[in-house]
Design an enzyme around this catalytic site. Structure first.
Site, PDB file in Angstrom:
ATOM      1  N   GLU A  77       0.875  -0.822   0.298  1.00  0.00           N
ATOM      2  CA  GLU A  77      -0.151   0.063   0.167  1.00  0.00           C
ATOM      3  C   GLU A  77       0.718   1.308  -0.044  1.00  0.00           C
ATOM      4  O   GLU A  77       1.617   0.959   0.644  1.00  0.00           O
ATOM      5  CB  GLU A  77      -1.041   0.357   0.920  1.00  0.00           C
ATOM      6  CG  GLU A  77      -1.919   1.044   1.267  1.00  0.00           C
ATOM      7  CD  GLU A  77      -2.528   1.228   2.516  1.00  0.00           C
ATOM      8  OE1 GLU A  77      -2.794   2.078   3.186  1.00  0.00           O
ATOM      9  OE2 GLU A  77      -2.561   0.071   3.321  1.00  0.00           O
ATOM     10  N   SER A 117      -5.485   2.431   0.062  1.00  0.00           N
ATOM     11  CA  SER A 117      -6.471   1.931   0.476  1.00  0.00           C
ATOM     12  C   SER A 117      -7.689   2.149   0.894  1.00  0.00           C
ATOM     13  O   SER A 117      -7.727   2.986   0.174  1.00  0.00           O
ATOM     14  CB  SER A 117      -5.824   1.866   2.441  1.00  0.00           C
ATOM     15  OG  SER A 117      -6.139   2.494   2.702  1.00  0.00           O
TER      16      SER A 117
END
Length: 276
Positions: free
Chosen positions: A159, A185
């Protein structure tokens, strides 16, 4: 059950937003639970004809039965009705264009911008992009391009938390865009495009980008493009040195050989990879 990338965009376009939850909204998840939770949301979606109420659940009863049995406090204000939505469409838009012929994903919840056009600022890894923000080298209207973070080269699609957090903290969140072949995210805020396919490691057009190339992100048109022709992109890709795998042996090397692209879920499916 067949499930394609574009299905997410199609479903999102017809699914309303009924609750405004943190981290970027007003209410908390416990407050939504107290207001009736997902069963109350299900009642709204069933009313709008957006569910299959006859579908069976693990209780043996149908989804429609479970929704009907669920209590909802009278007068709750957390979960809205389909006649009083926060938005008439969901939070995901699937983009395609000459920068993402295989697809890309942007999350429009938490921000209102629908169009961004600006110069590319290209980075080969997340840490370099983070340093550029800290050093003040990113300015309003820039399009940060963060590549080599996809399933193959990123080996798991970490991420992009450092960068998305940094440009919000620096005050640039409403003024710059970020595109990456990595992922972001559900809590990410700002004009962020992820899952660009093909990724840079596979020679996708994102690998051809250079600083100052003009990039356009058009949410309403579902487009992600650079102001370059195919004839300009092709020689840039041909001149690019062949990427070297980060691992030649071991489980991560096996993963890289088997993993499918992000538009197909980055699943380790050799047959699917061959078909692509």
């Amino acid at each position: 059950m067949p499930l394609e990338l574009d299905d997410f965009g199609r479903i999102s376009r017809r699914t309303p937003v009924l609750a405004d939850l943190r981290p970027w909204g007003h209410d908390t998840a416990p407050e939504m639970h107290a207001a009736g939770g997902m069963a109350a949301v299900g009642k709204r979606l069933a009313t709008a004809g957006l569910l299959h109420p006859e579908a069976r659940t693990v209780t043996g009863r149908s989804l429609g039965d479970e929704i009907a049995r669920a209590p909802e406090p009278e007068g709750q204000t957390v979960i809205r009705t389909v006649d009083d939505t926060l938005k008439n469409e969901g939070g995901l838009v699937i983009l395609r264009g000459n920068l993402a012929p295989g697809g890309a994903v942007t999350k429009i919840s938490g921000q209102t911008k629908r169009l961004h056009r600006g110069p590319a600022r290209v980075f080969e890894r997340e840490e370099d992009a983070f340093a550029a923000i800290k050093d003040g080298r990113i300015v309003p209207n820039d399009v940060m391009v963060l590549r080599n973070e996809g399933p193959l080269d990123g080996l798991g699609m970490r991420e992009m938390r450092l960068v998305t957090g940094a440009f919000q903290g620096s005050g640039l969140g409403e003024h710059v865009a970020l595109m990456t072949d990595g992922r972001f995210s559900g809590a990410t805020r700002g004009f962020v495009i992820g899952h660009v396919v093909p990724e840079a490691f596979e020679g996708g057009p994102i690998a051809a980008l250079r600083d100052a190339d003009e990039v356009t992100i058009d949410v309403d048109g579902c487009r992600l493009d650079v102001a370059l022709s195919d004839e300009e992109i092709a020689p840039r890709l041909a001149e690019r040195p062949a990427p070297r795998p980060a691992y030649m042996r071991g489980v991560l090397a096996k993963y890289a050989r088997l993993v499918a692209d992000a538009s197909r879920g980055a699943v380790t499916d050799w047959a699917g990879r061959e078909e692509s």
